[in-house]
Design a protein around this motif. Structure first.
Motif, PDB file in Angstrom:
ATOM      1  N   VAL A   1      -4.829   9.475  -6.446  1.00 10.09           N
ATOM      2  CA  VAL A   1      -4.890  10.173  -5.160  1.00 10.09           C
ATOM      3  C   VAL A   1      -4.165  11.503  -5.274  1.00 10.09           C
ATOM      4  N   THR A   2      -4.337  12.360  -4.294  1.00 11.76           N
ATOM      5  CA  THR A   2      -3.688  13.662  -4.278  1.00 11.76           C
ATOM      6  C   THR A   2      -2.503  13.644  -3.311  1.00 11.76           C
ATOM      7  N   ILE A   3      -1.645  14.649  -3.413  1.00 15.08           N
ATOM      8  CA  ILE A   3      -0.528  14.776  -2.477  1.00 15.08           C
ATOM      9  C   ILE A   3      -1.055  14.923  -1.059  1.00 15.08           C
ATOM     10  N   ALA A   4      -2.159  15.647  -0.896  1.00 13.89           N
ATOM     11  CA  ALA A   4      -2.742  15.828   0.436  1.00 13.89           C
ATOM     12  C   ALA A   4      -3.154  14.488   1.035  1.00 13.89           C
ATOM     13  N   GLN A   5      -3.737  13.623   0.225  1.00 10.20           N
ATOM     14  CA  GLN A   5      -4.142  12.305   0.710  1.00 10.20           C
ATOM     15  C   GLN A   5      -2.929  11.451   1.077  1.00 10.20           C
TER      16      GLN A   5
ATOM     17  N   ILE B   1       6.698  15.113   1.125  1.00  9.79           N
ATOM     18  CA  ILE B   1       5.358  15.452   1.631  1.00  9.79           C
ATOM     19  C   ILE B   1       5.460  16.418   2.802  1.00  9.79           C
ATOM     20  N   PHE B   2       6.676  16.615   3.329  1.00 12.49           N
ATOM     21  CA  PHE B   2       6.878  17.497   4.473  1.00 12.49           C
ATOM     22  C   PHE B   2       7.310  18.886   4.016  1.00 12.49           C
ATOM     23  N   ASN B   3       6.999  19.894   4.844  1.00 14.56           N
ATOM     24  CA  ASN B   3       7.536  21.214   4.540  1.00 14.56           C
ATOM     25  C   ASN B   3       9.027  21.205   4.852  1.00 14.56           C
ATOM     26  N   LEU B   4       9.710  22.250   4.452  1.00 15.54           N
ATOM     27  CA  LEU B   4      11.172  22.250   4.540  1.00 15.54           C
ATOM     28  C   LEU B   4      11.656  22.116   5.978  1.00 15.54           C
ATOM     29  N   GLU B   5      11.026  22.821   6.900  1.00 16.10           N
ATOM     30  CA  GLU B   5      11.447  22.756   8.299  1.00 16.10           C
ATOM     31  C   GLU B   5      11.308  21.338   8.850  1.00 16.10           C
ATOM     32  N   GLU B   6      10.195  20.696   8.528  1.00 15.40           N
ATOM     33  CA  GLU B   6       9.981  19.322   8.983  1.00 15.40           C
ATOM     34  C   GLU B   6      10.984  18.370   8.338  1.00 15.40           C
ATOM     35  N   ALA B   7      11.260  18.578   7.052  1.00 19.06           N
ATOM     36  CA  ALA B   7      12.201  17.715   6.340  1.00 19.06           C
ATOM     37  C   ALA B   7      13.596  17.802   6.948  1.00 19.06           C
ATOM     38  N   VAL B   8      14.019  19.027   7.291  1.00 20.13           N
ATOM     39  CA  VAL B   8      15.335  19.218   7.919  1.00 20.13           C
ATOM     40  C   VAL B   8      15.368  18.530   9.279  1.00 20.13           C
ATOM     41  N   PHE B   9      14.286  18.682  10.054  1.00 17.65           N
ATOM     42  CA  PHE B   9      14.207  18.050  11.377  1.00 17.65           C
ATOM     43  C   PHE B   9      14.305  16.533  11.259  1.00 17.65           C
ATOM     44  N   LEU B  10      13.540  15.960  10.333  1.00 15.74           N
ATOM     45  CA  LEU B  10      13.532  14.508  10.173  1.00 15.74           C
ATOM     46  C   LEU B  10      14.867  13.999   9.641  1.00 15.74           C
ATOM     47  N   TYR B  11      15.492  14.771   8.760  1.00 18.10           N
ATOM     48  CA  TYR B  11      16.804  14.377   8.238  1.00 18.10           C
ATOM     49  C   TYR B  11      17.824  14.311   9.370  1.00 18.10           C
TER      50      TYR B  11
ATOM     51  N   TYR C   1       0.836  -1.202   0.000  1.00 15.34           N
ATOM     52  CA  TYR C   1       0.000   0.000   0.000  1.00 15.34           C
ATOM     53  C   TYR C   1       0.872   1.253   0.000  1.00 15.34           C
ATOM     54  N   GLU C   2       1.936   1.247   0.793  1.00 17.59           N
ATOM     55  CA  GLU C   2       2.840   2.399   0.800  1.00 17.59           C
ATOM     56  C   GLU C   2       3.572   2.529  -0.533  1.00 17.59           C
ATOM     57  N   LEU C   3       3.885   1.402  -1.147  1.00 19.75           N
ATOM     58  CA  LEU C   3       4.500   1.450  -2.470  1.00 19.75           C
ATOM     59  C   LEU C   3       3.529   2.052  -3.481  1.00 19.75           C
ATOM     60  N   TYR C   4       2.257   1.734  -3.321  1.00 16.29           N
ATOM     61  CA  TYR C   4       1.220   2.323  -4.178  1.00 16.29           C
ATOM     62  C   TYR C   4       1.184   3.838  -3.999  1.00 16.29           C
ATOM     63  N   LEU C   5       1.219   4.309  -2.751  1.00 17.87           N
ATOM     64  CA  LEU C   5       1.224   5.750  -2.494  1.00 17.87           C
ATOM     65  C   LEU C   5       2.458   6.401  -3.112  1.00 17.87           C
ATOM     66  N   LEU C   6       3.593   5.716  -3.002  1.00 15.07           N
ATOM     67  CA  LEU C   6       4.826   6.244  -3.589  1.00 15.07           C
ATOM     68  C   LEU C   6       4.711   6.345  -5.106  1.00 15.07           C
ATOM     69  N   SER C   7       4.114   5.341  -5.730  1.00 15.73           N
ATOM     70  CA  SER C   7       3.944   5.373  -7.185  1.00 15.73           C
ATOM     71  C   SER C   7       3.004   6.501  -7.599  1.00 15.73           C
ATOM     72  N   GLN C   8       1.977   6.744  -6.802  1.00 17.36           N
ATOM     73  CA  GLN C   8       1.050   7.836  -7.101  1.00 17.36           C
ATOM     74  C   GLN C   8       1.743   9.196  -6.960  1.00 17.36           C
ATOM     75  N   MET C   9       2.606   9.317  -5.953  1.00 15.70           N
ATOM     76  CA  MET C   9       3.353  10.553  -5.777  1.00 15.70           C
ATOM     77  C   MET C   9       4.292  10.789  -6.958  1.00 15.70           C
TER      78      MET C   9
END
Length: 279
Positions: free
Chosen positions: A129-133, A162-172, A110-118
């Motif tokens: 699906v949308t990016i929001a979904q 899917i994350f904003n830049l601040e969140e992406a930096v934090f998670l990285y 299912y996550e691979l499906y979401l990745l393919s949709q993205m």
């Protein structure tokens, strides 16, 4: 355990080992015989010990057990990434269609499906699906994970955008810290390299060129340690793009010469992928 006993028996015979040699101090010879004949399922810890006596790692055992093929999931994942990296729209849509059929199999598919949709959305192709979904599905999974496993690094790399830049930096930053325990893990592969590269690309897109260069350099250094030539060239392409954006000259002679060399060596797919990173 499916037909694992049969595979173990084949390995034992190929090693010219007796049942007693393989099962010594692990289980009785009769239980090993029952396992090899699909009549008994031992504990997982026992299987690990049997493989150790055979000198076979679990990853290799699973690969052999699957008739020397990667899993269906890994095959679809590789097809998707291959198509996306080369921006081949027809292959991308084909891979996404195959993955959609499997989306109800388990959470991984299912996550691979979401990745393919993205991937479809990022390439301006029709998606279900949308990016929001996608974000609604994956944000909580990544933000709420406490003890990261190897699969979580791969998941973050796949869904970083899917994350904003601040969140992406934090998670990285958190991922880099968590990754320390996986430095010696055999399957470490390229994930840390691509995490730094992908975050660098996000930073560049937001006009933070200096920070982007810092992350590209981190990715380049790590790729060098792991002897990853293709990844190093990919990072060089990203660095070149950032430097050119703020420089008066558009000369990238060194990079072009590398592409010529790679073309002459027959790495046409690699050259095409690297050129895509320049666009």
């Amino acid at each position: 355990m499916e037909h694992y006993g049969k595979t173990l028996k084949q390995l034992r015979i190929s090693r010219n080992m007796s049942q007693q040699e393989v099962c010594a101090e692990i289980m009785s010879r009769s239980n090993l015989s029952r396992f090899e004949n699909q009549e008994y399922i031992p504990g997982f810890d026992k299987v690990i010990q049997l493989l150790a006596n055979l000198g076979v790692e679990m990853d290799e055992f699973m690969y052999i057990n699957n008739n020397y093929h990667i899993s269906h999931y890994e095959r679809l994942y590789e097809q998707l990434i291959h198509a996306e990296n080369r921006r081949n729209h027809s292959e991308l849509m084909e891979a996404a269609a195959k993955i959609a059929v499997e989306k109800g199999t388990n959470r991984g598919f299912y996550e691979l499906y979401l990745l393919s949709q993205m991937a479809l959305l990022e390439n301006k192709l029709p998606a279900a699906v949308t990016i929001a979904q996608i974000s609604d599905e994956m944000r909580t999974v990544l933000l709420d994970t406490e003890n990261w496993l190897f699969t979580d690094f791969r998941r973050l790399n796949n869904f970083l955008r899917i994350f904003n830049l601040e969140e992406a930096v934090f998670l990285y930053r958190r991922a880099v810290k968590e990754f320390e325990k996986y430095e010696a893990f055999p399957r470490e592969n390229n994930i840390r390299i691509y995490l730094a590269l992908n975050l660098g690309q996000m930073l560049a897109e937001h006009g933070q060129q200096a920070q982007a260069v810092t992350h590209f350099e981190q990715a380049k250094e790590y790729a060098g340690k792991k002897n990853k030539l293709f990844q190093k060239l990919t990072i060089e392409a990203s660095l070149e793009r950032v430097v050119q954006a703020s420089a008066e000259t558009k000369d990238n002679k060194g990079f072009k010469e590398l592409l010529v060399v790679l073309s002459e060596m027959g790495y046409t797919d690699t050259v095409a992928a690297l050129k895509n990173y320049q666009k």
